[in-house]
Design a protein around this motif. Structure first.
Motif, PDB file in Angstrom:
ATOM      1  N   MET A 162       0.840  -1.194   0.000  1.00 35.32           N
ATOM      2  CA  MET A 162       0.000   0.000   0.000  1.00 35.32           C
ATOM      3  C   MET A 162       0.882   1.253   0.000  1.00 35.32           C
ATOM      4  O   MET A 162       1.872   1.332   0.732  1.00 35.32           O
ATOM      5  N   HIS A 163       0.502   2.207  -0.799  1.00 37.18           N
ATOM      6  CA  HIS A 163       1.141   3.515  -0.713  1.00 37.18           C
ATOM      7  C   HIS A 163       0.061   4.569  -0.912  1.00 37.18           C
ATOM      8  O   HIS A 163      -1.104   4.235  -1.142  1.00 37.18           O
ATOM      9  N   ARG A 164       0.428   5.839  -0.832  1.00 38.65           N
ATOM     10  CA  ARG A 164      -0.583   6.900  -0.866  1.00 38.65           C
ATOM     11  C   ARG A 164      -0.295   7.852  -2.029  1.00 38.65           C
ATOM     12  O   ARG A 164       0.863   8.059  -2.415  1.00 38.65           O
ATOM     13  N   ILE A 165      -1.367   8.428  -2.582  1.00 39.64           N
ATOM     14  CA  ILE A 165      -1.233   9.335  -3.724  1.00 39.64           C
ATOM     15  C   ILE A 165      -2.140  10.548  -3.559  1.00 39.64           C
ATOM     16  O   ILE A 165      -3.161  10.492  -2.877  1.00 39.64           O
ATOM     17  N   LEU A 166      -1.762  11.641  -4.242  1.00 40.83           N
ATOM     18  CA  LEU A 166      -2.577  12.865  -4.224  1.00 40.83           C
ATOM     19  C   LEU A 166      -2.280  13.672  -5.483  1.00 40.83           C
ATOM     20  O   LEU A 166      -1.112  14.009  -5.735  1.00 40.83           O
ATOM     21  N   LEU A 167      -3.305  13.962  -6.262  1.00 43.40           N
ATOM     22  CA  LEU A 167      -3.157  14.890  -7.394  1.00 43.40           C
ATOM     23  C   LEU A 167      -3.047  16.289  -6.810  1.00 43.40           C
ATOM     24  O   LEU A 167      -4.005  16.809  -6.241  1.00 43.40           O
ATOM     25  N   ARG A 168      -1.860  16.855  -6.908  1.00 42.86           N
ATOM     26  CA  ARG A 168      -1.529  18.067  -6.162  1.00 42.86           C
ATOM     27  C   ARG A 168      -1.525  19.329  -6.999  1.00 42.86           C
ATOM     28  O   ARG A 168      -1.853  20.411  -6.517  1.00 42.86           O
ATOM     29  N   GLU A 169      -1.082  19.237  -8.258  1.00 50.05           N
ATOM     30  CA  GLU A 169      -0.719  20.458  -8.965  1.00 50.05           C
ATOM     31  C   GLU A 169      -1.031  20.337 -10.446  1.00 50.05           C
ATOM     32  O   GLU A 169      -0.914  19.253 -11.031  1.00 50.05           O
ATOM     33  N   VAL A 170      -1.411  21.435 -11.037  1.00 56.08           N
ATOM     34  CA  VAL A 170      -1.426  21.543 -12.493  1.00 56.08           C
ATOM     35  C   VAL A 170      -0.292  22.483 -12.884  1.00 56.08           C
ATOM     36  O   VAL A 170      -0.076  23.517 -12.245  1.00 56.08           O
ATOM     37  N   VAL A 171       0.458  22.077 -13.892  1.00 51.63           N
ATOM     38  CA  VAL A 171       1.567  22.891 -14.368  1.00 51.63           C
ATOM     39  C   VAL A 171       1.234  23.388 -15.773  1.00 51.63           C
ATOM     40  O   VAL A 171       0.817  22.611 -16.640  1.00 51.63           O
ATOM     41  N   ILE A 172       1.384  24.688 -15.959  1.00 52.07           N
ATOM     42  CA  ILE A 172       1.132  25.320 -17.252  1.00 52.07           C
ATOM     43  C   ILE A 172       2.470  25.375 -17.976  1.00 52.07           C
ATOM     44  O   ILE A 172       3.373  26.111 -17.577  1.00 52.07           O
ATOM     45  N   ASP A 173       2.606  24.549 -19.012  1.00 51.02           N
ATOM     46  CA  ASP A 173       3.866  24.438 -19.754  1.00 51.02           C
ATOM     47  C   ASP A 173       3.784  25.344 -20.980  1.00 51.02           C
ATOM     48  O   ASP A 173       3.025  25.082 -21.901  1.00 51.02           O
ATOM     49  N   ALA A 174       4.562  26.421 -20.962  1.00 48.03           N
ATOM     50  CA  ALA A 174       4.511  27.390 -22.060  1.00 48.03           C
ATOM     51  C   ALA A 174       5.866  27.455 -22.758  1.00 48.03           C
ATOM     52  O   ALA A 174       6.910  27.428 -22.099  1.00 48.03           O
ATOM     53  N   PRO A 175       5.868  27.538 -24.079  1.00 51.01           N
ATOM     54  CA  PRO A 175       7.123  27.691 -24.829  1.00 51.01           C
ATOM     55  C   PRO A 175       7.816  29.009 -24.451  1.00 51.01           C
ATOM     56  O   PRO A 175       7.174  29.959 -24.012  1.00 51.01           O
ATOM     57  N   SER A 176       9.119  29.058 -24.650  1.00 49.51           N
ATOM     58  CA  SER A 176       9.883  30.266 -24.298  1.00 49.51           C
ATOM     59  C   SER A 176       9.333  31.511 -24.974  1.00 49.51           C
ATOM     60  O   SER A 176       9.316  32.592 -24.377  1.00 49.51           O
ATOM     61  N   THR A 177       8.857  31.347 -26.201  1.00 47.44           N
ATOM     62  CA  THR A 177       8.399  32.517 -26.964  1.00 47.44           C
ATOM     63  C   THR A 177       7.172  33.173 -26.341  1.00 47.44           C
ATOM     64  O   THR A 177       6.970  34.378 -26.493  1.00 47.44           O
ATOM     65  N   THR A 178       6.333  32.394 -25.643  1.00 44.98           N
ATOM     66  CA  THR A 178       5.136  32.962 -25.020  1.00 44.98           C
ATOM     67  C   THR A 178       5.168  32.852 -23.506  1.00 44.98           C
ATOM     68  O   THR A 178       4.182  33.163 -22.837  1.00 44.98           O
ATOM     69  N   PHE A 179       6.315  32.435 -22.955  1.00 45.47           N
ATOM     70  CA  PHE A 179       6.340  32.174 -21.507  1.00 45.47           C
ATOM     71  C   PHE A 179       6.027  33.419 -20.684  1.00 45.47           C
ATOM     72  O   PHE A 179       5.199  33.375 -19.768  1.00 45.47           O
ATOM     73  N   SER A 180       6.661  34.532 -20.996  1.00 49.06           N
ATOM     74  CA  SER A 180       6.430  35.740 -20.189  1.00 49.06           C
ATOM     75  C   SER A 180       4.979  36.183 -20.256  1.00 49.06           C
ATOM     76  O   SER A 180       4.374  36.533 -19.239  1.00 49.06           O
ATOM     77  N   ALA A 181       4.423  36.138 -21.456  1.00 46.04           N
ATOM     78  CA  ALA A 181       3.020  36.537 -21.622  1.00 46.04           C
ATOM     79  C   ALA A 181       2.106  35.584 -20.854  1.00 46.04           C
ATOM     80  O   ALA A 181       1.149  36.013 -20.191  1.00 46.04           O
ATOM     81  N   ALA A 182       2.397  34.284 -20.948  1.00 41.84           N
ATOM     82  CA  ALA A 182       1.559  33.305 -20.252  1.00 41.84           C
ATOM     83  C   ALA A 182       1.703  33.453 -18.730  1.00 41.84           C
ATOM     84  O   ALA A 182       0.726  33.397 -17.990  1.00 41.84           O
ATOM     85  N   ARG A 183       2.936  33.667 -18.264  1.00 40.74           N
ATOM     86  CA  ARG A 183       3.148  33.823 -16.818  1.00 40.74           C
ATOM     87  C   ARG A 183       2.410  35.050 -16.291  1.00 40.74           C
ATOM     88  O   ARG A 183       1.711  34.979 -15.270  1.00 40.74           O
ATOM     89  N   ASP A 184       2.531  36.166 -17.005  1.00 37.88           N
ATOM     90  CA  ASP A 184       1.862  37.373 -16.536  1.00 37.88           C
ATOM     91  C   ASP A 184       0.341  37.205 -16.587  1.00 37.88           C
ATOM     92  O   ASP A 184      -0.384  37.668 -15.699  1.00 37.88           O
ATOM     93  N   PHE A 185      -0.138  36.530 -17.631  1.00 36.76           N
ATOM     94  CA  PHE A 185      -1.573  36.270 -17.745  1.00 36.76           C
ATOM     95  C   PHE A 185      -2.077  35.459 -16.552  1.00 36.76           C
ATOM     96  O   PHE A 185      -3.022  35.836 -15.870  1.00 36.76           O
ATOM     97  N   TRP A 186      -1.443  34.311 -16.290  1.00 32.24           N
ATOM     98  CA  TRP A 186      -1.946  33.416 -15.239  1.00 32.24           C
ATOM     99  C   TRP A 186      -1.758  34.001 -13.848  1.00 32.24           C
ATOM    100  O   TRP A 186      -2.583  33.768 -12.948  1.00 32.24           O
ATOM    101  N   THR A 187      -0.679  34.754 -13.647  1.00 38.27           N
ATOM    102  CA  THR A 187      -0.465  35.391 -12.348  1.00 38.27           C
ATOM    103  C   THR A 187      -1.613  36.358 -12.047  1.00 38.27           C
ATOM    104  O   THR A 187      -2.184  36.348 -10.949  1.00 38.27           O
ATOM    105  N   ALA A 188      -1.981  37.162 -13.051  1.00 41.79           N
ATOM    106  CA  ALA A 188      -3.087  38.099 -12.866  1.00 41.79           C
ATOM    107  C   ALA A 188      -4.425  37.367 -12.864  1.00 41.79           C
ATOM    108  O   ALA A 188      -5.321  37.671 -12.062  1.00 41.79           O
ATOM    109  N   ALA A 189      -4.568  36.381 -13.754  1.00 43.03           N
ATOM    110  CA  ALA A 189      -5.849  35.667 -13.858  1.00 43.03           C
ATOM    111  C   ALA A 189      -6.235  35.038 -12.530  1.00 43.03           C
ATOM    112  O   ALA A 189      -7.399  35.062 -12.128  1.00 43.03           O
TER     113      ALA A 189
END
Lengths: 125, 125
Positions: free
Chosen positions: B1-28
């Motif tokens: 027996m072991h234990r599990i937990l779905l903990r996190e969703v990670v938003i994987d953005a390409p370098s070209t849109t990373f800053s825009a995506a980070r600023d979007f999600w931080t504000a969103a």
């Protein structure tokens, strides 16, 4: 001012792999799968080992993806806010609006359903 | 027996849109963005309006996607279990293992980090 809460991740699987994906995630998260009445393309994974709600959607011939649902007590105000932040509107359904983030990822703005919406949501403007 | 937990969703953005995506999600999500020390491709969105943890990853020239992190107190046992359920192993990193579900979606099995792992995780075998 209105309030928002990222409530759910939805696992969108094509029809060809939907059953396999549903059975996988139901077992993976130690959940029970319940088809949503009247909206049978959706399946809720109840009592999942998860910090958030998990659902599944049969998306026919489309490509597998995850999407996120953000609850808001003012869907229109939240859509306007997110578009102002750089999202683009994709389409509208019964009570929710589908958007893409600046990297092209799908998210929906939906009315509140969570029992913990009042305590866990944040105010935005 | 072991234990599990779905903990996190990670938003994987390409370098070209990373800053825009980070600023979007931080504000969103009304969060604050913190680059993870020593692993600067990762950014944590702290105090987000969310029922789970939200992170971001700069994935260089790859295609934008979300991925899910499942915590386990026995990463190897959990990987073996998920592969038995139909997942395929993609690769291994420092402390985590990357898998694909039967529809091809990415998930990682990671060691526990959540303060609520003990109370929110489920036992599986």
């Amino acid at each position: 001012m209105h309030r928002i809460l990222l409530r759910e991740v939805v696992i969108d699987a094509p029809s060809t792999t939907f059953s396999a994906a549903r059975d996988f995630w139901t077992a993976a998260l130690a959940a029970t799968a319940h088809v949503v009445p009247d909206h049978t393309e959706f399946t809720s994974l109840e009592d999942a080992a998860a910090l958030l709600h998990v659902g599944m959607q049969d998306i026919g011939s489309d490509v597998a993806r995850y999407h996120l649902d953000i609850e808001s007590d003012d869907v229109e105000a939240e859509v306007t806010r997110l578009v102002g932040l750089g999202a683009t509107e994709v389409n509208r359904h019964r009570s929710w609006v589908v958007l893409r983030d600046p990297a092209g990822l799908l998210l929906c703005v939906v009315p509140p359903e969570s029992s913990d919406f009042e305590t866990r949501s944040h105010a935005v403007e």
